[in-house]
Design an enzyme around this catalytic site. Structure first.
Site, PDB file in Angstrom:
ATOM      1  N   ASP A 198       1.058  -1.758   0.054  1.00 42.06           N
ATOM      2  CA  ASP A 198      -0.110   0.105  -0.278  1.00 42.06           C
ATOM      3  C   ASP A 198       0.791   1.641   0.052  1.00 42.06           C
ATOM      4  OD1 ASP A 198      -2.182   1.705  -0.095  1.00 42.06           O
ATOM      5  OD2 ASP A 198      -2.437   1.460   1.752  1.00 42.06           O
TER       6      ASP A 198
ATOM      7  N   ASP B 260       2.567   2.724   8.563  1.00 43.28           N
ATOM      8  CA  ASP B 260       1.140   1.293   7.302  1.00 43.28           C
ATOM      9  C   ASP B 260       1.428   0.190   7.008  1.00 43.28           C
ATOM     10  OD1 ASP B 260      -1.523   1.775   7.368  1.00 43.28           O
ATOM     11  OD2 ASP B 260      -1.290   3.104   6.360  1.00 43.28           O
TER      12      ASP B 260
HETATM   13  P1  ATP Z   1      -5.451   6.535   6.966  1.00 46.98           P
HETATM   14  O1  ATP Z   1      -6.267   5.457   6.587  1.00 46.98           O
HETATM   15  O2  ATP Z   1      -4.810   7.682   7.999  1.00 46.98           O
HETATM   16  O3  ATP Z   1      -3.800   5.799   6.147  1.00 46.98           O
HETATM   17  P2  ATP Z   1      -4.057   3.966   9.019  1.00 46.98           P
HETATM   18  O4  ATP Z   1      -4.833   3.406   9.501  1.00 46.98           O
HETATM   19  O5  ATP Z   1      -3.295   3.323   7.093  1.00 46.98           O
HETATM   20  O6  ATP Z   1      -4.756   5.664   8.550  1.00 46.98           O
HETATM   21  P3  ATP Z   1      -1.482   4.452   9.204  1.00 46.98           P
HETATM   22  O7  ATP Z   1      -1.212   5.031   8.440  1.00 46.98           O
HETATM   23  O8  ATP Z   1      -0.619   4.225  10.424  1.00 46.98           O
HETATM   24  O9  ATP Z   1      -2.979   4.250   9.916  1.00 46.98           O
HETATM   25  O10 ATP Z   1      -1.588   6.288  11.009  1.00 46.98           O
HETATM   26  C1  ATP Z   1      -2.438   6.965  10.243  1.00 46.98           C
HETATM   27  C2  ATP Z   1      -1.217   8.857  10.690  1.00 46.98           C
HETATM   28  O11 ATP Z   1      -1.101   8.458  11.947  1.00 46.98           O
HETATM   29  C3  ATP Z   1      -0.477   8.769   9.069  1.00 46.98           C
HETATM   30  O12 ATP Z   1      -0.554   9.020   7.944  1.00 46.98           O
HETATM   31  C4  ATP Z   1       0.978   9.828  10.412  1.00 46.98           C
HETATM   32  O13 ATP Z   1      -0.100  10.806  10.232  1.00 46.98           O
HETATM   33  C5  ATP Z   1       0.276   9.247  11.863  1.00 46.98           C
HETATM   34  N1  ATP Z   1       0.908   8.363  12.250  1.00 46.98           N
HETATM   35  C6  ATP Z   1       1.498   6.722  11.853  1.00 46.98           C
HETATM   36  N2  ATP Z   1       2.363   6.120  12.693  1.00 46.98           N
HETATM   37  C7  ATP Z   1       3.073   6.936  12.765  1.00 46.98           C
HETATM   38  C8  ATP Z   1       3.652   7.675  13.769  1.00 46.98           C
HETATM   39  N3  ATP Z   1       4.841   6.815  14.334  1.00 46.98           N
HETATM   40  N4  ATP Z   1       4.364   8.696  14.810  1.00 46.98           N
HETATM   41  C9  ATP Z   1       3.215   9.720  13.945  1.00 46.98           C
HETATM   42  N5  ATP Z   1       2.724   9.673  13.291  1.00 46.98           N
HETATM   43  C10 ATP Z   1       2.253   8.713  12.765  1.00 46.98           C
HETATM   44 MN    MN Z   2      -2.318   5.182   5.675  1.00 48.82          MN
END
Ligand code: ATP
Ligand code: MN
Length: 234
Positions: A171, A188
């Site tokens: 992804d 992610d």
């Molecule tokens: P989305 O559907 O919004 O992409 P998601 O469920 O796929 O959410 P992630 O992409 O892992 O989850 O995280 C969502 C958001 O949280 C990221 O875009 C980022 O802004 C923030 N985030 C994730 N991991 C971290 C981290 N380790 N430190 C700081 N911010 C983070």
């Molecule tokens: Mn994401």
């Protein structure tokens, strides 16, 4: 610390958070960073007072459940052992993301360091400062020179992911890469699959297509897809 949390989460999730406090992984939950459909990410503090990111899978989305079941069934690490209980499914999904992060981290790939996983909660290093997450690649304004550097390092990481971690992200795009102090962080990774997954190559092609599209729109000359596949896989 829990007034933020209690309104949003079910009792089992609150218990799981408390267990992580008991294990001295989480000292404090400070505030929400991202509220997606499937997961929320919180900023918190560890007992060493370091910033941590706490990703909590929400156990309510039926569509997401169907999606992850399909992914897990096709993954040789899990096939035949995919739970039917929603809570167990989410725990497995969180464990899968943790284990993918771990494999990548150990292969020397730039990802947030994974710290712990318990039930539907994953804890990792926080990328950013004082609760403000680092910007995503899509939102940073970079010089051509910095773009070039990040593109090169990202490709090196994708090569490590394939060669050493034996994983394909699945992804990858400018939405799942953060940029902090000139360095990229791949995030992610829950859906990342092992190379023996039947769709691994298809996902790799899609990841590479997304990434090159982004960098070429920003003005870089990018290698062809077949050159990139060669670089990654040999
Ligand atoms: P989305 O559907 O919004 O992409 P998601 O469920 O796929 O959410 P992630 O992409 O892992 O989850 O995280 C969502 C958001 O949280 C990221 O875009 C980022 O802004 C923030 N985030 C994730 N991991 C971290 C981290 N380790 N430190 C700081 N911010 C983070
Ligand atoms: Mn994401």
């Amino acid at each position: 610390m829990f007034e933020v949390v209690e309104e949003v989460f079910d009792a089992a999730t609150v218990r799981a958070l408390l267990e992580l406090v008991r294990r001295r992984v989480i000292y404090e939950v400070k505030g929400v960073v991202s509220a997606g459909k499937e997961a929320r990410v919180y900023w918190g503090k560890s007992f060493e007072r370091k910033d941590i990111a706490i990703k909590i899978y929400l156990t309510s989305s039926a569509e997401f459940r169907k999606g992850i079941s399909k992914y897990l069934e096709a993954d040789p690490r899990f096939s035949g052992r995919v739970p039917t209980s929603t809570r167990k499914l989410y725990s497995l999904w969180a464990r899968k993301e943790f284990s993918n992060y771990m494999r990548m981290y150990e292969a020397g790939i730039s990802v947030p360091k994974p710290l712990a996983v318990h039930e539907n909660i994953l804890v990792m290093d926080f990328i950013g400062y004082e609760g403000v997450p680092a910007p995503l690649l899509k939102d940073v304004d970079l010089s051509l020179e910095d773009l070039e550097k990040i593109f090169k390092h990202l490709l090196e990481d994708l090569r490590r992911m394939y060669q050493k971690a034996r994983l394909v992200h699945g992804d990858l795009s400018e939405y799942n890469v953060m940029v902090w102090k000139g360095t990229h962080y791949i995030i992610d990774v829950s859906q990342a699959v092992t190379l023996d997954h039947p769709n691994a190559i298809e996902y790799l092609v899609r990841d590479l297509t997304n990434i090159t599209r982004f960098f070429s729109r920003r003005g870089l000359t990018t290698p062809s897809l077949s050159e990139l596949m060669d670089y990654i896989s040999t």
